[in-house]
Scaffold this motif. Structure first.
Motif: not given
Ligand code: XMP
Length: 517
Positions: A293, A384-388, A436-437, A472, A509, A513-515
């Motif tokens: 990350r 939603p889609f994580p930045g990484p 949601w995702q 989330a 969660k 966690t989600i990811e």
């Molecule tokens: P977790 O995994 O913490 O994720 O339950 C909660 C929400 O955040 C998103 N996520 C990210 N979004 N940068 C982002 O922009 C990140 O580094 C990041 N890590 C998690 C995840 O997809 C979920 O919607």
């Protein structure tokens, strides 16, 4: 003049939900820490006190100066909020012994009460509390009860001050919406001025005024927040907005190409940067999730900054920050935690000012604004889609080959979610829209034995993830239909070379966690 409802947050998990419900009545609201009531703001038309995990008689109870509110504007206390008002004005709140949690039937005693207009005499409500109001203050009167909670709702004489022991904001309080509408619209007098159309109109005017002839840069991610921000800004300042979209190589299959095409169709000026080899190079040999990350974050800033510097006359950096990103949420210790988007110090280094036009919106409002702006539905409803990106869905080290396998498996899954239809509220909708995702995870180093035709296989496993959530912060695994999972599993194993096993993630969660990384 703007009208707003203030929601004072005493730490309940449903505080944000109260805010979203109030917005459904086209009424602007702000969620503030319990002790931050803006006493001199003339636009406040009412106050809602939230619930809390604490006890009003506990040593660390959150207290607020109710006298600054009472008598000025109508007040509705929910659960802890109701107990706090009862206690403050001379009533008694005591532990109940057992925590009452779940459905209860509310018997309305004061049927003429404006808070209950349109409600049935007996209606299902949702309770979640360990304390109960055993005695009301002098002059307060009970207006509803349940079989176990005598003072389930009260009013302070004929004053516009109410307390309810149940949670009107949650889905399981069946007529909760009507009760909240009675409070917000009838009692507080909201004129319903906050709508996507009015938001677009006033924000475009404000942006024009603030930005003048300045140039703005914006980082696009393909996600709904940054996309709506871009379209809104484009409407305000046209081509003085330049967008930068960095491809780190770990987006979904064909996503870079498809999103660039969508943005082009919207008339946006987008600089697309393929930086995938840089990212893959830096990530080679790195296994640890946090290290991955950090590398991706730093690399992203580096690429973005290099591009942004080419737009030498830019004065502003725009971001798709939304309201939940900024709410100061409380934890039980009373510590205020503030979460902010991380732009890596870029605004300071480049002497740019921050522009965050969606900063007052909840996610569902961002989507409504996107529709108002005429954006295509698939951009608006995108998960939603994580930045990484897929980097946090490939366990351990990342290689281009692993990304390819995951992209292919994920593509099968997402296309199936979009084409599988289910019924919701009497209408057929894609399964994709009911979660949601969703995403696919590559269990990198896990290999298992299979048989294909007459051949033994020894290949990779992927996990499918789909969750339901509202923000989330908490999430539950989605109960996807078995037949759907069966079909996706078959399709992935048949179509994606290198995968011979598919699992479904059934963790919620918290504690997961989600990811996965
Ligand atoms: P977790 O995994 O913490 O994720 O339950 C909660 C929400 O955040 C998103 N996520 C990210 N979004 N940068 C982002 O922009 C990140 O580094 C990041 N890590 C998690 C995840 O997809 C979920 O919607």
């Amino acid at each position: 003049m703007q009208q707003k409802i203030i929601i004072l947050d005493f730490g309940s998990q449903t505080t944000q939900l109260i805010g979203r419900r109030v917005r459904e009545f086209n009424t602007f609201c702000e969620i503030l820490p319990y002790d931050k009531f803006p006493a001199d703001d003339p636009s406040v038309i009412g106050v809602i006190l939230s619930g809390s995990p604490l006890s009003v008689y506990g040593e660390n109870a959150f207290k607020t100066n109710l006298d600054a509110i009472r008598g000025r504007v109508p007040v509705l206390g929910i659960c802890y909020g109701a107990q706090l008002m009862a206690q403050t004005y001379g009533g008694s709140v005591e532990p109940e012994g057992t925590r009452e949690y779940g459905r209860a039937m509310l018997d309305i005693e004061d049927r003429q009460n404006p808070l209950f207009k349109g409600l049935d005499d007996r209606t299902q409500v949702w309770m979640s509390h360990g304390d109960t109001i055993t005695r009301l203050p002098a002059g307060f009167r009970r207006i509803a009860s349940t079989s176990t909670v005598k003072n389930a709702a009260y009013q302070a004489g004929d004053e516009p001050l109410w307390g309810v022991q149940f949670h009107p904001e949650v889905f399981h309080t069946l007529q909760g919406t009507q009760l909240l509408r009675n409070f917000v619209v009838d009692i507080c007098g909201s004129r319903g001025l906050w709508s996507p159309a009015s938001f677009v109109e006033s924000t475009v005017a404000e942006l024009r005024e603030t930005l003048g002839n300045d140039r703005v840069i914006l980082g696009l991610s393909g996600g709904v927040d940054s996309s709506v921000t871009a379209v809104l800004l484009h409407r305000a300042i046209g081509d003085r907005l330049t967008c930068i979209f960095v491809d780190h190589g770990m987006l979904r299959k064909n996503e870079f190409r498809d999103v660039m095409r969508d943005y082009g169709g919207l008339g946006l000026q987008v600089v697309g940067v393929d930086a995938s080899s840089l990212f893959f190079g830096r990530l080679a040999g790195v296994h640890e999730p946090e290290a991955k990350r950090r590398i991706i974050g730093a690399c992203f800033i580096e690429v973005f900054e290099a591009e942004a510097r080419k737009i030498s006359d830019a004065r502003w950096l725009a971001q798709g920050t939304i309201y939940p990103d900024r709410i100061e949420s409380l934890n039980i210790t009373g510590k205020v935690i503030k979460s902010h988007h991380n732009v890596g110090g870029l605004p300071e280094r480049m002497n740019l000012r921050l522009c965050e036009p969606l900063r007052w919106l909840f996610k569902d409002e961002v989507r409504r604004v996107g529709r108002e702006l005429g954006m295509p539905e698939h951009l608006i409803t995108r998960h939603p889609f994580p930045g990484p990106g897929l980097a946090v869905r490939i366990l351990g080290e990342i290689t281009p080959e692993k990304v390819r396998v995951l992209q292919d498996a994920d593509d099968v899954y997402v296309r199936a979610l979009r084409s599988w239809k289910v019924e919701r509220d009497g209408v057929e909708v894609p399964l994709y829209d009911t979660v949601w995702q969703a995403g696919t995870i590559l269990l990198s180093d896990v290999r298992s034995v299979g048989v294909m035709g007459d051949e033994r296989t020894y290949e990779r496993a992927v996990a499918l993830r789909a969750v339901t959530s509202t923000d989330a912060m908490t999430a539950d695994w989605a109960r996807l239909p078995y037949d759907f999972l069966a079909q996706v599993s078959n399709d992935i194993i048949n179509q994606v070379k290198g995968v011979n096993r598919v699992c479904y993630d059934i963790s919620s969660k918290p504690p997961s966690t989600i990811e996965w990384e």
